[in-house]
Write an enzyme that holds these catalytic residues in place. Structure first.
Site, short mmCIF file in Angstrom:
data_model
loop_
_atom_site.label_atom_id
_atom_site.label_comp_id
_atom_site.label_asym_id
_atom_site.label_seq_id
_atom_site.Cartn_x
_atom_site.Cartn_y
_atom_site.Cartn_z
N LYS A 35 30.31 -12.26 14.95
CA LYS A 35 29.19 -12.60 16.14
C LYS A 35 29.34 -11.80 17.60
O LYS A 35 28.57 -12.25 18.42
CB LYS A 35 28.45 -13.95 16.26
CG LYS A 35 28.36 -14.46 14.75
CD LYS A 35 27.85 -15.82 15.15
CE LYS A 35 26.45 -16.02 13.67
NZ LYS A 35 26.46 -17.62 13.72
N LYS A 41 19.17 -13.61 9.47
CA LYS A 41 18.56 -14.37 10.61
C LYS A 41 18.69 -12.78 11.59
O LYS A 41 17.77 -12.61 12.30
CB LYS A 41 18.01 -15.85 10.10
CG LYS A 41 18.42 -16.63 10.04
CD LYS A 41 18.69 -17.47 10.34
CE LYS A 41 18.93 -18.74 9.50
NZ LYS A 41 19.13 -19.43 9.77
N LYS A 47 24.50 -8.26 4.02
CA LYS A 47 24.02 -9.00 4.30
C LYS A 47 23.16 -9.28 5.14
O LYS A 47 22.62 -9.47 5.87
CB LYS A 47 24.72 -10.59 4.48
CG LYS A 47 25.11 -10.70 5.54
CD LYS A 47 25.91 -12.56 5.57
CE LYS A 47 25.79 -13.10 7.31
NZ LYS A 47 26.44 -14.65 6.95
P1 AMP Z 1 23.38 -19.87 8.07
O1 AMP Z 1 21.75 -20.15 8.67
O2 AMP Z 1 23.48 -19.00 9.18
O3 AMP Z 1 23.70 -21.33 8.78
O4 AMP Z 1 23.34 -20.45 6.67
C1 AMP Z 1 23.30 -21.59 6.25
C2 AMP Z 1 23.72 -21.26 4.46
O5 AMP Z 1 23.34 -20.27 3.90
C3 AMP Z 1 24.94 -21.39 4.47
O6 AMP Z 1 25.44 -21.52 3.10
C4 AMP Z 1 24.77 -19.67 4.14
O7 AMP Z 1 26.70 -19.45 3.94
C5 AMP Z 1 24.16 -19.13 3.39
N1 AMP Z 1 24.02 -17.61 3.77
C6 AMP Z 1 23.30 -17.66 4.54
N2 AMP Z 1 23.58 -16.24 4.77
C7 AMP Z 1 23.40 -15.27 3.35
C8 AMP Z 1 23.31 -14.33 1.95
N3 AMP Z 1 23.04 -13.50 2.34
N4 AMP Z 1 23.69 -14.50 0.80
C9 AMP Z 1 23.50 -15.68 0.65
N5 AMP Z 1 23.39 -16.78 1.55
C10 AMP Z 1 23.72 -16.76 2.77
#
Ligand code: AMP
Ligand code: TRP
Length: 345
Positions: free
Chosen positions: A114, A209, A206
């Site tokens: 990041k 967002k 991956k």
């Molecule tokens: P975040 O939106 O980054 O706070 O992520 C929220 C949850 O979504 C966390 O548990 C992450 O590990 C999961 N997550 C985010 N991106 C992915 C992805 N591409 N594949 C699987 N899990 C994800």
């Protein structure tokens, strides 16, 4: 000492939730409520470790809360709230900033990704992000944390912080009547299909967002046509699907679509290939689109319904906040005693 089983997880209110968030995290959160007490948090304080437009942040916080309810998490049975409403998270994070070592945080790959090349210009909050995450979990003394694969390293750091706190303050913990360890060592729950959903444009990155291409991800609120179109345009190779999992080696895009299919249908890659092995992507993609639409469109509909009444979402968050804060303050009282900070009177 046995700690009461308790699930905690968090999701950032930064833009749209996507299929990776759904399959990797919140879909699993729904199932866990049958077996555990669960606390699910919209982590707005984590979001501001990078710049957020204030109006957008408010909107996203309500949207993510709505998504949690829309996927089927029952806010009466569980706790749903947003992080900034319970100041004990930030308070415990400060104590943990004094427990965690610079060297530990320097190893975090999410920070490196990041912050990019310009590390000098990253916020201090972005660097300390994992200590706040440890505080989120441990302020409830939660034992199980369902997350996607990308959060594994942060979970290990949370365990290290809990362990060092327990060791550093061992005498005081015992002296205050808390036995041999105050904090549990929280365990990640990362299992099954789609713990790491990849970008639809590049099977080695991956789904995220922050990817500039909308075609890299499917959002929970995409309509049926958009979902079908994004899947139609998803990058693939010219070969048909193999009939066994070994045949997916070296074909990250094919593997990703099979994995998504497996997760959406509650099955496995093996079973999907038994059914679709030999199929061309021209046939498999529409089948996947139908499946995705049938799973996601009810969620989008329910989110729209909930967001039409933001006051009701705020009531759910306020109720969650009250219940979370009561638990968090109990921990902080203990921590003040253990660390030697005067108790609140
Ligand atoms: P975040 O939106 O980054 O706070 O992520 C929220 C949850 O979504 C966390 O548990 C992450 O590990 C999961 N997550 C985010 N991106 C992915 C992805 N591409 N594949 C699987 N899990 C994800
Ligand atoms: N860091 C997590 C993510 O980006 C979100 C998060 C914050 C979290 N606090 C947490 C997840 C506590 C689990 C437990 O996905």
């Amino acid at each position: 000492m046995a700690h009461r089983p308790l699930v905690f997880s968090g999701v950032q209110p930064t833009g749209n939730l996507h299929l990776g968030n759904y399959l990797g995290a919140i879909m699993r959160w729904v199932a866990l409520q049958e077996r555990y007490d669960c606390i699910y948090c919209v982590v707005d304080l984590h979001a501001i470790t990078v710049w957020q437009e204030p109006q957008e942040l408010v909107k996203s916080t309500r949207e993510v809360a709505a998504a949690l309810i829309a996927v089927g998490i029952d806010p009466r049975k569980n706790i749903i709230f947003n992080q900034s409403q319970v100041p004990q998270h930030a308070e415990l994070a400060w104590v943990f900033n004094c427990i965690a070592r610079m060297g530990w945080l320097n190893r975090m790959t999410q920070f490196k990704e990041k912050a990019g090349k310009d590390r000098e210009n990253a916020s201090v909050g972005l660097f300390a992000y994992p200590t706040l995450m440890a505080a989120d979990i441990l302020v409830y003394r939660a034992t199980h944390v369902p997350v996607g694969e990308d959060q594994k390293q942060h979970l290990e750091l949370s365990r290290d912080i809990a362990q060092k706190f327990n060791n550093d303050y061992a005498e005081s913990i015992a002296g205050n009547g808390h036995g041999t360890e105050y904090f549990p060592l929280p365990e990640p729950l990362i299992e099954g299909s789609a713990t790491r959903v990849m970008s639809l444009r590049d099977g080695t990155k991956k789904m995220s967002k922050s990817d500039p291409s909308e075609y890299s991800r499917i959002n929970l609120t995409d309509d049926a046509d958009t979902i079908a179109q994004k899947l139609r345009k998803a990058k693939t190779d010219p070969e048909p699907l193999p009939s066994a999992v070994e045949g997916l080696k070296g074909r990250p895009e094919a593997e990703n679509l099979v994995d998504i299919y497996a997760a959406l249908s509650g099955s496995t890659k093996e079973a999907v290939l038994r059914e679709h092995g030999g199929a061309q992507f021209s046939a498999f993609k529409p089948a996947l689109a139908d499946l995705a639409v049938s799973r996601l469109s009810p969620i989008a509909g329910e989110m729209r319904r909930l967001l039409a009444d933001p006051a009701e979402i705020d009531r759910v968050l306020a109720d969650g906040t009250a219940r979370a804060a009561a638990m968090a303050e109990q921990t902080m009282d203990d921590v003040r005693d253990i660390v030697g900070l005067l108790r609140k009177r």
